[in-house]
Design a protein around this motif. Sequence first.
Motif, PDB file in Angstrom:
ATOM      1  N   VAL A   1       3.258  33.641  -3.241  1.00 52.58           N
ATOM      2  CA  VAL A   1       4.198  33.558  -2.115  1.00 52.58           C
ATOM      3  C   VAL A   1       5.633  33.597  -2.649  1.00 52.58           C
ATOM      4  CG1 VAL A   1       5.101  32.048  -0.287  1.00 52.58           C
ATOM      5  CG2 VAL A   1       2.631  32.381  -0.514  1.00 52.58           C
ATOM      6  N   ASN A   2       5.919  32.809  -3.674  1.00 51.80           N
ATOM      7  CA  ASN A   2       7.270  32.749  -4.239  1.00 51.80           C
ATOM      8  C   ASN A   2       7.698  34.066  -4.877  1.00 51.80           C
ATOM      9  OD1 ASN A   2       7.585  30.093  -3.414  1.00 51.80           O
ATOM     10  ND2 ASN A   2       6.868  29.256  -5.359  1.00 51.80           N
TER      11      ASN A   2
ATOM     12  N   TYR B   1      -3.991  26.128  -4.745  1.00 52.51           N
ATOM     13  CA  TYR B   1      -2.734  26.117  -3.984  1.00 52.51           C
ATOM     14  C   TYR B   1      -1.483  26.375  -4.829  1.00 52.51           C
ATOM     15  CZ  TYR B   1      -5.495  25.201   0.078  1.00 52.51           C
ATOM     16  OH  TYR B   1      -6.408  25.346   1.094  1.00 52.51           O
ATOM     17  N   PRO B   2      -1.389  25.885  -6.062  1.00 49.38           N
ATOM     18  CA  PRO B   2      -0.229  26.282  -6.874  1.00 49.38           C
ATOM     19  C   PRO B   2      -0.196  27.791  -7.143  1.00 49.38           C
ATOM     20  CG  PRO B   2      -1.219  24.300  -7.778  1.00 49.38           C
ATOM     21  CD  PRO B   2      -2.158  24.817  -6.711  1.00 49.38           C
ATOM     22  N   ASN B   3      -1.369  28.391  -7.305  1.00 50.57           N
ATOM     23  CA  ASN B   3      -1.407  29.841  -7.521  1.00 50.57           C
ATOM     24  C   ASN B   3      -1.084  30.614  -6.255  1.00 50.57           C
ATOM     25  OD1 ASN B   3      -2.241  30.628 -10.390  1.00 50.57           O
ATOM     26  ND2 ASN B   3      -3.587  28.906  -9.934  1.00 50.57           N
TER      27      ASN B   3
ATOM     28  N   ASP C   1       0.965  29.469  -4.018  1.00 50.19           N
ATOM     29  CA  ASP C   1       2.426  29.303  -3.936  1.00 50.19           C
ATOM     30  C   ASP C   1       3.146  30.281  -4.857  1.00 50.19           C
ATOM     31  OD1 ASP C   1       2.246  27.313  -2.017  1.00 50.19           O
ATOM     32  OD2 ASP C   1       2.417  25.668  -3.474  1.00 50.19           O
ATOM     33  N   THR C   2       2.576  30.543  -6.021  1.00 53.23           N
ATOM     34  CA  THR C   2       3.198  31.487  -6.955  1.00 53.23           C
ATOM     35  C   THR C   2       3.290  32.877  -6.353  1.00 53.23           C
ATOM     36  OG1 THR C   2       2.498  30.248  -8.909  1.00 53.23           O
ATOM     37  CG2 THR C   2       2.979  32.586  -9.224  1.00 53.23           C
TER      38      THR C   2
ATOM     39  N   LYS D   1       3.393  33.442   3.883  1.00 48.18           N
ATOM     40  CA  LYS D   1       2.657  32.244   4.294  1.00 48.18           C
ATOM     41  C   LYS D   1       3.171  31.819   5.655  1.00 48.18           C
ATOM     42  CE  LYS D   1       2.321  27.478   2.590  1.00 48.18           C
ATOM     43  NZ  LYS D   1       2.668  26.640   1.425  1.00 48.18           N
TER      44      LYS D   1
ATOM     45  N   ASN E   1      -2.442  26.578   6.957  1.00 44.30           N
ATOM     46  CA  ASN E   1      -1.592  27.737   6.711  1.00 44.30           C
ATOM     47  C   ASN E   1      -2.446  28.991   6.661  1.00 44.30           C
ATOM     48  OD1 ASN E   1       0.825  26.261   6.396  1.00 44.30           O
ATOM     49  ND2 ASN E   1       0.270  25.757   4.306  1.00 44.30           N
TER      50      ASN E   1
ATOM     51  N   GLN F   1      -4.443  35.090 -10.064  1.00 43.08           N
ATOM     52  CA  GLN F   1      -3.451  35.405  -9.030  1.00 43.08           C
ATOM     53  C   GLN F   1      -3.665  36.809  -8.483  1.00 43.08           C
ATOM     54  OE1 GLN F   1       0.046  34.561 -11.329  1.00 43.08           O
ATOM     55  NE2 GLN F   1      -0.019  32.369 -10.846  1.00 43.08           N
TER      56      GLN F   1
ATOM     57  N   TYR G   1      -2.313  33.156   5.115  1.00 42.06           N
ATOM     58  CA  TYR G   1      -1.675  33.997   4.100  1.00 42.06           C
ATOM     59  C   TYR G   1      -1.857  35.448   4.508  1.00 42.06           C
ATOM     60  CZ  TYR G   1      -1.561  29.664   1.591  1.00 42.06           C
ATOM     61  OH  TYR G   1      -1.308  28.362   1.245  1.00 42.06           O
TER      62      TYR G   1
END
Length: 90
Positions: free
Chosen positions: A51-52, A44-46, A48-49, A58, A66, A8, A68
Motif C-alpha cells: 500500500v505504501n 498485515y505489515p507486508n 501495508d508495504t 486500501k 479493510n 509481497q 485491498y
Amino acid sequence: MDDLTGFQRDLLYVIAGADRPSGQDVKDEIEQYYSSEINHGRLYPNLDTVVNKDLVEKGQLDRRTNYYEIADEGEQAIEDRREWESQYID
C-alpha cells in the motif's frame, strides 16, 4: 517491483485476481498457496508495504474490515514482471 519480496509479489497477484478482497480473504488465498498458516504479524505489515509503495489501494468495508484493490501502478508492476519473466521462460 524489483524491491519487493516474493511474499509481497504474491500478495499483489492475489489482490489483482480478486474483487476488493479483505485482509482475511488475502490471508486465506495465500495460506492455500503456501500450504501453511500465515500469521497476522507477517501478513498485515507486508500488505501495508505494498500500500505504501502505491501498488495497492486500501479502503474500509466497515469499522473492522479493510479491503485491498490493485492500483494502476500495481497492474503495471505485474505486467513488467511478466514481461521480464517471459524472456527466460518459453
